[in-house]
Design a protein around this motif. Structure first.
Motif, PDB file in Angstrom:
ATOM      1  N   UNK B  13       0.838  -1.193   0.000  1.00 30.64           N
ATOM      2  CA  UNK B  13       0.000   0.000   0.000  1.00 30.64           C
ATOM      3  C   UNK B  13       0.872   1.241   0.000  1.00 30.64           C
ATOM      4  N   UNK B  14       0.273   2.310  -0.533  1.00 27.84           N
ATOM      5  CA  UNK B  14       0.932   3.613  -0.423  1.00 27.84           C
ATOM      6  C   UNK B  14       0.793   4.088   1.027  1.00 27.84           C
ATOM      7  N   UNK B  15       1.794   4.783   1.497  1.00 23.97           N
ATOM      8  CA  UNK B  15       1.703   5.350   2.829  1.00 23.97           C
ATOM      9  C   UNK B  15       0.467   6.251   2.909  1.00 23.97           C
ATOM     10  N   UNK B  16      -0.302   6.074   3.952  1.00 24.95           N
ATOM     11  CA  UNK B  16      -1.526   6.847   4.108  1.00 24.95           C
ATOM     12  C   UNK B  16      -2.784   6.089   3.707  1.00 24.95           C
ATOM     13  N   UNK B  17      -2.622   5.022   2.926  1.00 24.42           N
ATOM     14  CA  UNK B  17      -3.776   4.195   2.562  1.00 24.42           C
ATOM     15  C   UNK B  17      -4.129   3.263   3.717  1.00 24.42           C
ATOM     16  N   UNK B  18      -5.338   2.719   3.644  1.00 28.13           N
ATOM     17  CA  UNK B  18      -5.772   1.764   4.663  1.00 28.13           C
ATOM     18  C   UNK B  18      -5.345   0.353   4.288  1.00 28.13           C
ATOM     19  N   UNK B  19      -5.369  -0.521   5.282  1.00 28.03           N
ATOM     20  CA  UNK B  19      -4.963  -1.922   5.102  1.00 28.03           C
ATOM     21  C   UNK B  19      -5.873  -2.804   5.941  1.00 28.03           C
ATOM     22  N   UNK B  20      -6.254  -3.948   5.380  1.00 26.78           N
ATOM     23  CA  UNK B  20      -7.061  -4.913   6.134  1.00 26.78           C
ATOM     24  C   UNK B  20      -6.572  -6.320   5.862  1.00 26.78           C
ATOM     25  N   UNK B  21      -6.500  -7.117   6.900  1.00 27.66           N
ATOM     26  CA  UNK B  21      -6.220  -8.539   6.773  1.00 27.66           C
ATOM     27  C   UNK B  21      -7.344  -9.318   7.445  1.00 27.66           C
ATOM     28  N   UNK B  22      -7.667 -10.476   6.872  1.00 24.56           N
ATOM     29  CA  UNK B  22      -8.807 -11.252   7.329  1.00 24.56           C
ATOM     30  C   UNK B  22      -8.365 -12.652   7.726  1.00 24.56           C
ATOM     31  N   UNK B  23      -9.037 -13.161   8.720  1.00 27.39           N
ATOM     32  CA  UNK B  23      -8.771 -14.513   9.193  1.00 27.39           C
ATOM     33  C   UNK B  23     -10.105 -15.249   9.269  1.00 27.39           C
ATOM     34  N   UNK B  24     -10.211 -16.376   8.572  1.00 24.15           N
ATOM     35  CA  UNK B  24     -11.475 -17.101   8.484  1.00 24.15           C
ATOM     36  C   UNK B  24     -11.289 -18.547   8.903  1.00 24.15           C
ATOM     37  N   UNK B  25     -12.158 -18.984   9.808  1.00 21.20           N
ATOM     38  CA  UNK B  25     -12.090 -20.342  10.316  1.00 21.20           C
ATOM     39  C   UNK B  25     -13.295 -21.153   9.848  1.00 21.20           C
ATOM     40  N   UNK B  26     -13.094 -22.447   9.705  1.00 21.81           N
ATOM     41  CA  UNK B  26     -14.200 -23.323   9.326  1.00 21.81           C
ATOM     42  C   UNK B  26     -15.021 -23.745  10.538  1.00 21.81           C
ATOM     43  N   UNK B  27     -14.481 -23.530  11.735  1.00 24.72           N
ATOM     44  CA  UNK B  27     -15.196 -23.893  12.960  1.00 24.72           C
ATOM     45  C   UNK B  27     -15.209 -22.712  13.927  1.00 24.72           C
ATOM     46  N   UNK B  28     -16.111 -22.770  14.865  1.00 24.06           N
ATOM     47  CA  UNK B  28     -16.252 -21.705  15.851  1.00 24.06           C
ATOM     48  C   UNK B  28     -15.029 -21.643  16.755  1.00 24.06           C
ATOM     49  N   UNK B  29     -14.595 -20.430  17.009  1.00 26.94           N
ATOM     50  CA  UNK B  29     -13.404 -20.222  17.817  1.00 26.94           C
ATOM     51  C   UNK B  29     -13.760 -19.880  19.250  1.00 26.94           C
ATOM     52  N   UNK B  30     -12.876 -20.242  20.154  1.00 26.76           N
ATOM     53  CA  UNK B  30     -13.009 -19.815  21.540  1.00 26.76           C
ATOM     54  C   UNK B  30     -12.607 -18.342  21.663  1.00 26.76           C
ATOM     55  N   UNK B  31     -11.509 -18.020  21.082  1.00 32.27           N
ATOM     56  CA  UNK B  31     -11.058 -16.628  21.017  1.00 32.27           C
ATOM     57  C   UNK B  31     -10.043 -16.520  19.894  1.00 32.27           C
ATOM     58  N   UNK B  32      -9.579 -15.321  19.643  1.00 30.95           N
ATOM     59  CA  UNK B  32      -8.557 -15.131  18.610  1.00 30.95           C
ATOM     60  C   UNK B  32      -7.603 -14.041  19.056  1.00 30.95           C
ATOM     61  N   UNK B  33      -6.344 -14.260  18.775  1.00 27.89           N
ATOM     62  CA  UNK B  33      -5.324 -13.262  19.069  1.00 27.89           C
ATOM     63  C   UNK B  33      -4.722 -12.759  17.764  1.00 27.89           C
ATOM     64  N   UNK B  34      -4.130 -11.597  17.821  1.00 26.97           N
ATOM     65  CA  UNK B  34      -3.394 -11.029  16.693  1.00 26.97           C
ATOM     66  C   UNK B  34      -1.987 -10.662  17.141  1.00 26.97           C
ATOM     67  N   UNK B  35      -1.025 -10.950  16.251  1.00 26.46           N
ATOM     68  CA  UNK B  35       0.373 -10.670  16.515  1.00 26.46           C
ATOM     69  C   UNK B  35       0.970  -9.911  15.327  1.00 26.46           C
ATOM     70  N   UNK B  36       2.015  -9.138  15.629  1.00 23.82           N
ATOM     71  CA  UNK B  36       2.749  -8.439  14.582  1.00 23.82           C
ATOM     72  C   UNK B  36       4.215  -8.841  14.658  1.00 23.82           C
ATOM     73  N   UNK B  37       4.785  -9.096  13.485  1.00 27.29           N
ATOM     74  CA  UNK B  37       6.197  -9.441  13.420  1.00 27.29           C
ATOM     75  C   UNK B  37       6.889  -8.450  12.493  1.00 27.29           C
ATOM     76  N   UNK B  38       7.758  -7.646  13.071  1.00 24.04           N
ATOM     77  CA  UNK B  38       8.531  -6.707  12.261  1.00 24.04           C
ATOM     78  C   UNK B  38       9.588  -7.478  11.477  1.00 24.04           C
ATOM     79  N   UNK B  39      10.064  -6.954  10.365  1.00 23.68           N
ATOM     80  CA  UNK B  39      11.118  -7.636   9.605  1.00 23.68           C
ATOM     81  C   UNK B  39      12.327  -7.926  10.487  1.00 23.68           C
ATOM     82  N   UNK B  40      12.757  -9.173  10.489  1.00 22.41           N
ATOM     83  CA  UNK B  40      13.897  -9.571  11.307  1.00 22.41           C
ATOM     84  C   UNK B  40      13.579  -9.780  12.772  1.00 22.41           C
ATOM     85  N   UNK B  41      12.327  -9.594  13.155  1.00 25.67           N
ATOM     86  CA  UNK B  41      11.958  -9.715  14.561  1.00 25.67           C
ATOM     87  C   UNK B  41      11.130 -10.951  14.836  1.00 25.67           C
TER      88      UNK B  41
END
Lengths: 115, 110
Positions: B13-41
């Motif tokens: 994306x161009x800087x300033x644009x929006x971004x969305x990522x989606x996560x889809x499961x075939x079964x019902x979840x108890x909960x969901x977490x999100x993590x970020x990994x920086x390059x090299x991290x």
């Protein structure tokens, strides 16, 4: 500050060698995990442990074993390394039964190359 | 089996644009977490969603958990170069085993 320490940042081993990857956490966490990370495949769970001397297979346990003799230490063992085990290995730990439980804290990773 | 699909795999994306990522499961979840990994991290925890229909915000990041607890999304408004990295969802199917999606790698064009 909470810490998960992996003993080696980079390793190069030869096919057939036995490889030990060590992980130590200082948070008194109950659960510990080993993942491998490969491009396009995300993080895949190899093994996890919810208590000393207890272990559970993850999604890809073949070719690996683990050891948890002490609460703070979780070791991943490759009995006979193969080239398809070249990867980044990430250790993580989490607590249970308290606020913030089940949140993973990761180590910096160990990049293993098998020649 | 218990599977989760995360899309897209890459997003530029161009800087300033929006971004969305989606996560889809075939079964019902108890909960969901999100993590970020920086390059090299390594992955770093961002947030956990537990309730059906839950929406949480962290500055420019908005996290949603679907009504059926089978899907989730992470939306970043007005991306900045500091947002670069790979974003992973980590669905929990009701046990101590935490699996991860394949991740969405975000790159920013200045």
């Amino acid at each position: 500050d909470v810490k998960v320490t992996q003993s080696s940042r980079y390793l190069v081993k030869r096919t057939g060698e036995k490889v030990f990857l060590e992980c130590v956490q200082d948070m008194d966490h109950e659960n510990m995990f080993w993942y491998r990370q490969d491009p396009g495949l995300g993080l895949r769970l190899i093994y996890f442990s919810y208590d000393v001397k207890m272990k559970e297979k993850g999604d890809i346990p073949e070719g690996y074993s683990v050891s948890r003799e002490k609460k703070e230490r979780f070791s991943l063992i490759l009995e006979s390394a193969s080239t398809n085990q070249t990867s980044m290995y990430l250790c993580a730990s989490s607590n249970v039964g308290v606020p913030g439980a089940n949140v993973l804290t990761f180590g910096a990773g160990s990049r293993l190359t098998v020649l | 089996g218990q599977q989760v699909m995360q899309i897209p795999q890459y997003q530029h994306v161009q800087e300033g644009e929006d971004f969305t990522t989606y996560c889809n499961s075939s079964t019902t979840l108890s909960n969901i977490q999100w993590y970020k990994q920086r390059p090299g991290g390594h992955p770093v925890f961002l947030i956990q969603l537990v309730k059906s229909g839950e929406v949480k915000k962290q500055k420019r990041l908005t996290f949603q958990f679907g009504e059926a607890k089978k899907n989730s999304s992470l939306h970043i408004t007005a991306t900045q170069t500091t947002d670069v990295g790979t974003y992973f969802c980590a669905p929990n199917f009701g046990n101590e085993k935490l699996t991860f999606g394949t991740g969405t790698r975000l790159t920013i064009i200045p």
